[in-house]
Design a protein around this motif. Structure first.
Motif, PDB file in Angstrom:
ATOM      1  N   ALA A  10     -49.910 -18.964  40.531  1.00  0.00           N
ATOM      2  CA  ALA A  10     -48.777 -19.072  41.264  1.00  0.00           C
ATOM      3  C   ALA A  10     -48.034 -17.822  41.526  1.00  0.00           C
ATOM      4  CB  ALA A  10     -47.835 -20.057  40.541  1.00  0.00           C
ATOM      5  N   ALA A  11     -47.841 -16.739  40.275  1.00  0.00           N
ATOM      6  CA  ALA A  11     -47.182 -15.615  40.717  1.00  0.00           C
ATOM      7  C   ALA A  11     -48.279 -14.782  41.389  1.00  0.00           C
ATOM      8  CB  ALA A  11     -47.087 -15.066  39.262  1.00  0.00           C
ATOM      9  N   SER A  12     -49.610 -15.048  41.345  1.00  0.00           N
ATOM     10  CA  SER A  12     -50.370 -14.063  42.027  1.00  0.00           C
ATOM     11  C   SER A  12     -50.189 -14.485  43.629  1.00  0.00           C
ATOM     12  CB  SER A  12     -51.859 -14.258  41.438  1.00  0.00           C
ATOM     13  OG  SER A  12     -52.075 -13.767  40.355  1.00  0.00           O
ATOM     14  N   VAL A  13     -50.008 -15.589  44.034  1.00  0.00           N
ATOM     15  CA  VAL A  13     -50.148 -16.136  45.254  1.00  0.00           C
ATOM     16  C   VAL A  13     -48.741 -15.566  46.062  1.00  0.00           C
ATOM     17  CG1 VAL A  13     -49.711 -18.091  46.694  1.00  0.00           C
ATOM     18  CG2 VAL A  13     -51.132 -18.260  44.910  1.00  0.00           C
ATOM     19  N   VAL A  14     -47.766 -15.436  44.970  1.00  0.00           N
ATOM     20  CA  VAL A  14     -46.477 -14.848  45.611  1.00  0.00           C
ATOM     21  C   VAL A  14     -46.542 -13.340  45.789  1.00  0.00           C
ATOM     22  CG1 VAL A  14     -43.832 -14.480  45.232  1.00  0.00           C
ATOM     23  CG2 VAL A  14     -45.015 -16.528  44.423  1.00  0.00           C
ATOM     24  N   TYR A  15     -46.999 -12.789  45.019  1.00  0.00           N
ATOM     25  CA  TYR A  15     -47.144 -11.107  45.333  1.00  0.00           C
ATOM     26  C   TYR A  15     -48.337 -11.091  46.181  1.00  0.00           C
ATOM     27  CZ  TYR A  15     -44.374  -9.749  41.057  1.00  0.00           C
ATOM     28  OH  TYR A  15     -43.456  -9.696  40.308  1.00  0.00           O
ATOM     29  N   ALA A  16     -49.226 -11.674  46.334  1.00  0.00           N
ATOM     30  CA  ALA A  16     -50.408 -11.479  47.314  1.00  0.00           C
ATOM     31  C   ALA A  16     -49.664 -11.818  48.710  1.00  0.00           C
ATOM     32  CB  ALA A  16     -51.486 -12.274  47.010  1.00  0.00           C
ATOM     33  N   SER A  17     -49.033 -12.868  48.878  1.00  0.00           N
ATOM     34  CA  SER A  17     -48.507 -13.011  50.225  1.00  0.00           C
ATOM     35  C   SER A  17     -47.435 -12.135  50.643  1.00  0.00           C
ATOM     36  CB  SER A  17     -47.652 -14.362  50.177  1.00  0.00           C
ATOM     37  OG  SER A  17     -48.546 -15.448  49.905  1.00  0.00           O
ATOM     38  N   VAL A  18     -46.603 -11.433  49.506  1.00  0.00           N
ATOM     39  CA  VAL A  18     -45.920 -10.160  50.175  1.00  0.00           C
ATOM     40  C   VAL A  18     -46.768  -8.881  50.337  1.00  0.00           C
ATOM     41  CG1 VAL A  18     -44.225  -8.318  49.268  1.00  0.00           C
ATOM     42  CG2 VAL A  18     -43.767 -11.025  48.445  1.00  0.00           C
ATOM     43  N   PHE A  19     -47.827  -8.584  49.564  1.00  0.00           N
ATOM     44  CA  PHE A  19     -48.657  -7.523  49.991  1.00  0.00           C
ATOM     45  C   PHE A  19     -49.402  -7.933  51.474  1.00  0.00           C
ATOM     46  CE2 PHE A  19     -48.431  -6.304  45.368  1.00  0.00           C
ATOM     47  CZ  PHE A  19     -48.145  -4.947  45.563  1.00  0.00           C
ATOM     48  N   GLY A  20     -49.758  -9.011  51.385  1.00  0.00           N
ATOM     49  CA  GLY A  20     -50.458  -9.175  52.727  1.00  0.00           C
ATOM     50  C   GLY A  20     -49.556  -9.030  54.079  1.00  0.00           C
ATOM     51  N   ALA A  21     -48.140  -9.392  53.928  1.00  0.00           N
ATOM     52  CA  ALA A  21     -47.405  -8.967  55.023  1.00  0.00           C
ATOM     53  C   ALA A  21     -47.158  -7.611  55.176  1.00  0.00           C
ATOM     54  CB  ALA A  21     -46.040  -9.796  54.701  1.00  0.00           C
ATOM     55  N   VAL A  22     -47.086  -6.921  54.093  1.00  0.00           N
ATOM     56  CA  VAL A  22     -46.962  -5.461  54.301  1.00  0.00           C
ATOM     57  C   VAL A  22     -48.213  -4.803  54.740  1.00  0.00           C
ATOM     58  CG1 VAL A  22     -46.669  -3.333  52.861  1.00  0.00           C
ATOM     59  CG2 VAL A  22     -45.478  -5.388  52.066  1.00  0.00           C
ATOM     60  N   LEU A  23     -49.345  -5.129  54.495  1.00  0.00           N
ATOM     61  CA  LEU A  23     -50.546  -4.699  55.083  1.00  0.00           C
ATOM     62  C   LEU A  23     -50.528  -5.140  56.362  1.00  0.00           C
ATOM     63  CD1 LEU A  23     -53.324  -5.351  52.322  1.00  0.00           C
ATOM     64  CD2 LEU A  23     -52.029  -3.289  52.809  1.00  0.00           C
ATOM     65  N   ALA A  24     -50.339  -6.128  56.716  1.00  0.00           N
ATOM     66  CA  ALA A  24     -50.236  -6.610  58.143  1.00  0.00           C
ATOM     67  C   ALA A  24     -49.429  -5.784  58.986  1.00  0.00           C
ATOM     68  CB  ALA A  24     -49.974  -8.133  58.353  1.00  0.00           C
ATOM     69  N   SER A  25     -48.357  -5.149  58.448  1.00  0.00           N
ATOM     70  CA  SER A  25     -47.468  -4.550  59.318  1.00  0.00           C
ATOM     71  C   SER A  25     -48.055  -2.902  59.394  1.00  0.00           C
ATOM     72  CB  SER A  25     -46.110  -4.364  58.858  1.00  0.00           C
ATOM     73  OG  SER A  25     -46.285  -3.320  57.468  1.00  0.00           O
ATOM     74  N   MET A  26     -49.152  -2.670  59.104  1.00  0.00           N
ATOM     75  CA  MET A  26     -49.585  -1.256  59.367  1.00  0.00           C
ATOM     76  C   MET A  26     -50.811  -1.314  60.402  1.00  0.00           C
ATOM     77  SD  MET A  26     -50.068  -0.239  55.313  1.00  0.00           S
ATOM     78  CE  MET A  26     -50.636   1.573  55.515  1.00  0.00           C
TER      79      MET A  26
END
Length: 388
Positions: free
Chosen positions: A229-245
């Motif tokens: 669960a915690a990994s899903v939360v962090y990965a989703s946030v990082f995914g959004a950050v990477l997608a903004s690049m």
């Protein structure tokens, strides 16, 4: 003005009394009053021993009961008496020990809790059971946590990966300030002139500057089983950050026994999180098969598998896919967890098999993740934390 002098011995007794809970055998002989008594009551409601009886004859371990008002009062008490980090731990323990998850389906309860990553994981696991009256409050709680994480992680992640993208784009005729001197010297050692004690470089190697075009493909493949669960939360946030690049084309895939591509929702990590379904089985092979089908530029692709590696699919096929991707030039990273808690229980046999393929599996903290991604982009050794 008088200053109260605290007797160190009495203060030690007070602290031990709060820790031990006031059993006859606790040995402190210390009575509590005022604020201390209120703190003790809040602790006893959650951590009181099961063999002790309260005034109503019920076990103290069930001191919060199943009443939403009593739980709401308790949540207010612990926020009054304890710091935020302790409140989050106590909330997590209350959910696990006393089965209070169902109460989180009430909007009034959600408004009273201290939001953190673990609470978000619990809400996501309850998503399908959540009534419409609660969903908006739940989204607001999740959004607050996500925005806090983005503030903490986004700037450093973008800076670290932008530097990695720049360095990965080597050019042969660099400007002076773009010369990679270490690589240039290494490539021109044969042109060393002993009489002048210098090297005359015939070939300069430099750092290219990442343009606005896509330089790298990143696929985040996330196990959405309950322990992640915690990994899903962090990965989703990082995914959004990477997608903004703009220089990184990011794909986010979640899986259990089915595979769901949430890439089109990456502009809002809250939508990503509510698109997940925590719990269920695991078919890593099927997920990797989908990811493999999305790779068009292997040499410029990084695949990050985030999983505890308990494979419910075809083990040998999973390993063959990883080997095939690596042989084609894909940088493959295996994370047992992306959280601050370290590695959960995981399949050690599968972890060893992946390590033998050159894809060692390890737990990664959110603060280390940008460095891991930078190393993968630059095709240099992954900084694996020392867990000894």
């Amino acid at each position: 003005m008088t200053v109260d002098v605290v007797d160190p011995a009495q203060e030690r007794l007070r602290r031990w009394r709060l820790v031990l809970g006031g059993d006859a055998a606790d040995g402190t002989g210390r009575a509590l009053g005022g604020r201390d008594a209120a703190m003790d009551g809040a602790l006893a409601a959650l951590y009181g021993k099961g063999d002790r009886q309260g005034q109503s004859g019920r076990e103290r371990a069930a001191g919060l009961g199943a009443s939403a008002p009593s739980v709401a009062r308790w949540l207010g008490d612990i926020r009054t008496y304890f710091p935020s980090s302790v409140v989050q731990v106590m909330q997590r323990d209350a959910i696990e020990r006393l089965g209070l998850a169902s109460l989180l389906l009430e909007p009034e309860m959600l408004e009273a809790v201290e939001a953190d990553v673990h609470l978000v994981g619990t809400l996501l696991s309850l998503n399908k059971a959540m009534p419409e009256t609660t969903k908006e409050t739940a989204r607001a709680v999740v959004r607050k946590v996500v925005e806090d994480l983005e503030k903490r992680l986004a700037t450093r992640t973008r800076a670290t990966l932008t530097g990695a993208l720049d360095r990965s784009a080597r050019i042969s005729r660099p400007r002076h300030h773009d010369i990679d001197w270490n690589r240039t010297i290494a490539a021109n050692l044969k042109h060393y002139l002993p009489e002048y004690r210098t090297i005359v470089p015939e070939r300069l190697i430099g750092y290219g500057r990442a343009s606005q075009s896509v330089k790298k493909e990143v696929i985040l493949c996330i196990d959405q089983s309950g322990s992640m669960a915690a990994s899903v939360v962090y990965a989703s946030v990082f995914g959004a950050v990477l997608a903004s690049m703009r220089s990184i084309n990011t794909r986010l895939v979640v899986f259990d026994t089915a595979v769901v591509d949430l890439t089109d929702q990456l502009d809002d990590p809250v939508d990503v999180l509510f698109g997940t379904q925590l719990g269920g089985g695991t078919d890593i092979n099927r997920a990797l098969a989908y990811c493999q089908s999305q790779i068009t530029r292997p040499a410029d692709t990084v695949v990050v598998l985030i999983s505890d590696l308990y494979e419910g699919g075809i083990r040998n096929e999973m390993l063959k896919r990883v080997a095939a991707m690596k042989a084609s030039g894909v940088q493959f990273v295996t994370l047992l967890a992306l959280s601050d808690e370290g590695a959960p229980a995981y399949d050690r046999e599968h972890a060893a098999a992946l390590a033998a393929l050159g894809a060692p599996a390890f737990a990664c903290t959110p603060d280390l993740f940008p460095e891991v991604m930078a190393a993968a982009i630059e095709k240099r050794p992954i900084p694996i934390p020392d867990t000894a």
